[in-house]
Design an enzyme around this catalytic site. Structure first.
Site, PDB file in Angstrom:
ATOM      1  N   LYS A 118      21.416  27.120 -32.341  1.00 23.16           N
ATOM      2  CA  LYS A 118      20.282  26.190 -32.942  1.00 23.16           C
ATOM      3  C   LYS A 118      19.132  26.874 -33.728  1.00 23.16           C
ATOM      4  O   LYS A 118      18.846  26.270 -34.734  1.00 23.16           O
ATOM      5  CB  LYS A 118      19.593  25.555 -31.601  1.00 23.16           C
ATOM      6  N   VAL A 127      24.230  27.970 -22.932  1.00 22.35           N
ATOM      7  CA  VAL A 127      24.848  27.791 -21.738  1.00 22.35           C
ATOM      8  C   VAL A 127      26.421  28.485 -22.018  1.00 22.35           C
ATOM      9  O   VAL A 127      27.055  28.654 -20.713  1.00 22.35           O
ATOM     10  CB  VAL A 127      25.308  26.214 -21.450  1.00 22.35           C
TER      11      VAL A 127
END
Ligand code: DON
Length: 330
Positions: A71, A263
């Site tokens: 991101k 994650v």
């Protein structure tokens, strides 16, 4: 190939790796079914200096998916594509204090809070230019190649698993469409977002991404520019304030190094002008951050005085140590 194994900094990293190898707290995430394939014992630490020295210990060749670390870098590409003002009109830069996947938009402006939570990252992916879905994906992959110096592949099973189970991301996208924050090519943009999250990297790649930002946007080995230097501070600032989700405040307080977690178990941490850190261990805490990775960054910050606002004398002098780890060609 760089040999830095005769350096005291390498010895320090070996001890750090030993210290936290036995820490087995945390869980491998199962909300994306395919991620459960990861092994709890995987653990790698890679540190790359802005003058191109690579120090690494443990599983630094093991591939995993970059997930949310992407991101920060896609945000940089959106800034290059549209400039600061336009990007900021679609995505704010305020920390949320909420989970990475919460369905919340800024009540006054209807913008997602920041590019590091899912909503903001999807709005950011929407901004990536390209005439076709393939071209947009190719531009993202080419950007990662500029940062790491190598080709990256998409982990197709992870991508399909995300696509099949990502209805919360889908719901958020439609909410943002309702407020005109994203264009109506929702499935295309979601695919792009799931694909960027499914890019395969190892701990060394994460360290290289970090080191390139630390080096003002230029890969310290290939010397290729990965991002306009103008936007490096934008990316690193948002990493500092929002990169560790609802743990960002505590992270900045304790560690004080701009960072982004995913994650998949990776953490990218940037010490501007000095070095980049890449850690990998898939055991996560309740907020989605890698537990061993957090510990490694806490120790590095404390022992070498890497906290942004450190005023004290650190336990070890990093400049002396990394200065001794000269690059040798073997
Ligand atoms: O949107 C998702 O669920 C993932 N593809 C990205 C999640 C991620 O890495 C968040 N957190 N640490």
């Amino acid at each position: 190939m760089t040999n830095t194994e005769n350096s005291p900094f390498y010895d320090y990293l070996v001890k750090l790796h030993q210290k936290y190898s036995s820490l087995n707290n945390g869980k491998i995430p199962n909300y994306i079914p395919e991620l459960t394939e990861a092994k709890a014992e995987w653990f790698g630490i890679s540190v790359i200096t802005t003058d191109g020295q690579i120090f690494e210990v443990g599983n630094c060749d093991q591939l995993f998916t970059i997930q949310s670390i992407s991101k920060a870098f896609v945000f940089g590409l959106a800034l290059e594509d549209h400039g600061r003002e336009y990007v900021n009109s679609k995505v704010s830069v305020e920390p949320t204090g909420e989970a990475f996947n919460s369905i919340t938009l800024d009540e006054k402006t209807n913008r997602p809070y920041n590019p590091m939570v899912n909503a903001g990252a999807i709005a950011t992916a929407d901004l990536i230019k390209g005439d076709t879905a393939t071209e947009r994906l190719k531009r993202i992959l080419a950007m990662f190649k500029r940062y790491t110096g190598k080709e990256h592949e998409i982990d197709v099973p992870v991508f399909l698993s995300e696509k099949a189970t990502g209805n919360k991301n889908r719901a958020m996208s439609y909410l943002m469409l309702n407020f005109n924050m994203v264009s109506d090519r929702i499935e295309e943009t979601l695919d792009l977002y799931f694909q960027q999250c499914s890019i395969r990297v190892n701990a060394r790649d994460i360290a290289m991404l970090s080191a390139t930002l630390a080096n003002g946007g230029v890969n310290p080995i290939t010397q290729e520019r990965a991002i306009d230097e103008h936007y490096v501070q934008d990316v690193i600032s948002v990493m500092l304030t929002c990169g560790m989700y609802d743990a960002s405040g505590e992270w900045t307080y304790r560690v004080g190094i701009p960072a982004k977690s995913g994650v998949g178990g990776g953490i990218s941490a940037v010490v501007p002008k000095i070095l980049g850190i890449g850690t990998f261990s898939p055991l996560l805490d309740a907020k989605g951050n890698s537990i061993r990775g957090i510990k490694v960054c806490e120790d590095l910050s404390r022992d070498f005085g890497l906290h942004l606002f450190n005023m004290g004398k650190p336990k070890h002098n990093l400049q002396e140590w990394i200065g001794e780890g000269k690059i040798e060609n073997d």
